[in-house]
Design a protein around this motif. Structure first.
Motif, short mmCIF file in Angstrom:
data_model
loop_
_atom_site.label_atom_id
_atom_site.label_comp_id
_atom_site.label_asym_id
_atom_site.label_seq_id
_atom_site.Cartn_x
_atom_site.Cartn_y
_atom_site.Cartn_z
N LEU A 90 1.01 -1.21 0.11
CA LEU A 90 0.03 -0.06 -0.08
C LEU A 90 0.74 1.23 0.13
CD1 LEU A 90 -2.84 -1.06 2.63
CD2 LEU A 90 -3.14 -0.64 0.19
N LEU A 91 1.72 1.37 0.67
CA LEU A 91 2.69 2.61 0.93
C LEU A 91 3.49 2.46 -0.61
CD1 LEU A 91 4.15 2.38 4.68
CD2 LEU A 91 2.26 3.94 3.58
N GLU A 92 4.03 1.65 -1.10
CA GLU A 92 4.49 1.81 -2.40
C GLU A 92 3.42 2.33 -3.37
OE1 GLU A 92 6.08 -2.31 -3.12
OE2 GLU A 92 8.00 -2.26 -1.71
N ALA A 93 2.46 1.95 -3.38
CA ALA A 93 1.61 2.56 -4.22
C ALA A 93 1.30 4.10 -4.11
CB ALA A 93 0.08 1.73 -4.17
N ALA A 94 1.07 4.28 -2.81
CA ALA A 94 1.12 5.48 -2.54
C ALA A 94 2.50 6.54 -2.73
CB ALA A 94 0.91 5.80 -0.83
N GLU A 95 3.51 5.89 -2.42
CA GLU A 95 4.72 6.46 -2.82
C GLU A 95 4.83 7.00 -4.40
OE1 GLU A 95 7.65 4.56 -0.65
OE2 GLU A 95 6.67 5.07 1.32
N GLU A 96 4.52 5.64 -5.28
CA GLU A 96 4.59 5.80 -6.68
C GLU A 96 3.62 6.97 -7.07
OE1 GLU A 96 3.48 2.05 -8.27
OE2 GLU A 96 5.26 1.16 -7.27
N ARG A 97 2.29 7.14 -6.52
CA ARG A 97 1.36 8.11 -6.66
C ARG A 97 1.99 9.70 -6.50
NH1 ARG A 97 -3.40 11.25 -4.08
NH2 ARG A 97 -4.30 11.92 -5.94
N PHE A 98 2.46 9.60 -5.46
CA PHE A 98 3.27 11.00 -4.99
C PHE A 98 4.36 11.42 -5.83
CE2 PHE A 98 2.07 10.08 -0.35
CZ PHE A 98 0.79 10.87 -0.47
N LEU A 99 5.31 10.57 -6.13
CA LEU A 99 6.32 10.70 -7.11
C LEU A 99 5.77 11.18 -8.69
CD1 LEU A 99 8.84 8.01 -6.35
CD2 LEU A 99 9.22 10.33 -5.92
N ALA A 100 4.70 10.38 -8.86
CA ALA A 100 4.27 10.67 -10.35
C ALA A 100 3.60 12.07 -10.34
CB ALA A 100 3.13 10.04 -10.72
N VAL A 101 3.21 12.77 -9.31
CA VAL A 101 2.71 14.09 -9.25
C VAL A 101 3.55 15.11 -8.90
CG1 VAL A 101 0.13 13.35 -8.93
CG2 VAL A 101 1.49 14.11 -6.86
N GLY A 102 4.82 14.89 -8.77
CA GLY A 102 5.91 15.63 -8.09
C GLY A 102 6.17 15.90 -6.67
N GLY A 103 5.57 14.98 -6.01
CA GLY A 103 5.65 14.89 -4.48
C GLY A 103 7.05 14.69 -3.94
N ARG A 104 7.47 15.44 -2.96
CA ARG A 104 8.77 15.24 -2.33
C ARG A 104 9.02 14.57 -1.10
NH1 ARG A 104 10.64 21.55 -3.80
NH2 ARG A 104 10.07 21.60 -5.92
N ARG A 105 8.08 14.66 -0.06
CA ARG A 105 7.97 14.04 0.95
C ARG A 105 6.66 13.57 1.58
NH1 ARG A 105 9.11 18.24 5.61
NH2 ARG A 105 6.85 18.29 5.31
N GLY A 106 6.62 12.28 2.15
CA GLY A 106 5.26 11.98 2.47
C GLY A 106 5.27 12.40 4.15
N ASP A 107 4.19 12.96 4.46
CA ASP A 107 4.04 13.20 5.91
C ASP A 107 2.72 12.13 6.50
OD1 ASP A 107 5.55 15.51 6.07
OD2 ASP A 107 3.90 16.60 5.36
N ALA A 108 3.10 11.23 7.46
CA ALA A 108 2.06 10.33 7.98
C ALA A 108 1.37 10.80 9.47
CB ALA A 108 2.49 9.12 8.29
N MET A 109 0.20 10.69 9.28
CA MET A 109 -0.51 11.00 10.60
C MET A 109 -0.55 9.65 11.63
SD MET A 109 -1.58 14.33 10.78
CE MET A 109 -2.62 14.19 11.95
#
Length: 140
Positions: A90-109
């Motif tokens: 699940l986290l790999e899928a989320a991180e792939e999504r973020f990278l595809a849109v130009g995300g730089r860092r994931g913040d988790a609650m």
């Protein structure tokens, strides 16, 4: 892990997802209702990522991106399916999504009292930042 399929959620699955969270997730939110979940999916159809096995929901993560921040919420895995790589997928899928849109860092609650979740996030390469605190104001 071969029997697990990762995909995004559909708005008509809100009830199923809410029931899943009652079993698999810790804590609740004021947005844990059909209206809030449907609004999330309609606004950002790729944000809610699900893991399923044999047609049953076994995991979830919300990977929200607002054009500025990559926010992670509701990483949950069915208790009977934990420690089998589902949260990693699940986290790999989320991180792939973020990278595809130009995300730089994931913040988790992550709930302060949920030590098991803290261990899972640490194992996935996330680290706690104690110099930040969340400030909230409910609107209703």
């Amino acid at each position: 892990m071969n029997d697990v399929h990762i995909r995004t959620a559909a708005a008509d699955e809100a009830q199923t997802i809410l029931a899943f969270w009652k079993e698999a997730a810790e804590g609740t939110s004021i947005t844990d209702d059909v209206e809030g979940l449907t609004r999330l999916i309609e606004r950002d159809p790729e944000a809610l990522i699900l893991a399923e096995s044999d047609g049953a929901l076994v995991g979830s993560v919300i990977a929200g991106y607002d054009g500025w921040r990559c926010s992670l919420y509701r990483l949950a895995v069915l208790p009977s399916r934990r420690r089998r790589g589902i949260s990693t997928a699940l986290l790999e899928a989320a991180e792939e999504r973020f990278l595809a849109v130009g995300g730089r860092r994931g913040d988790a609650m992550v709930l302060e009292a949920n030590e098991r979740a803290q261990g899972a996030w640490a194992a996935a390469g996330y680290r706690r930042e104690d110099h930040w605190r969340r400030w909230v104001k409910p609107f209703a």
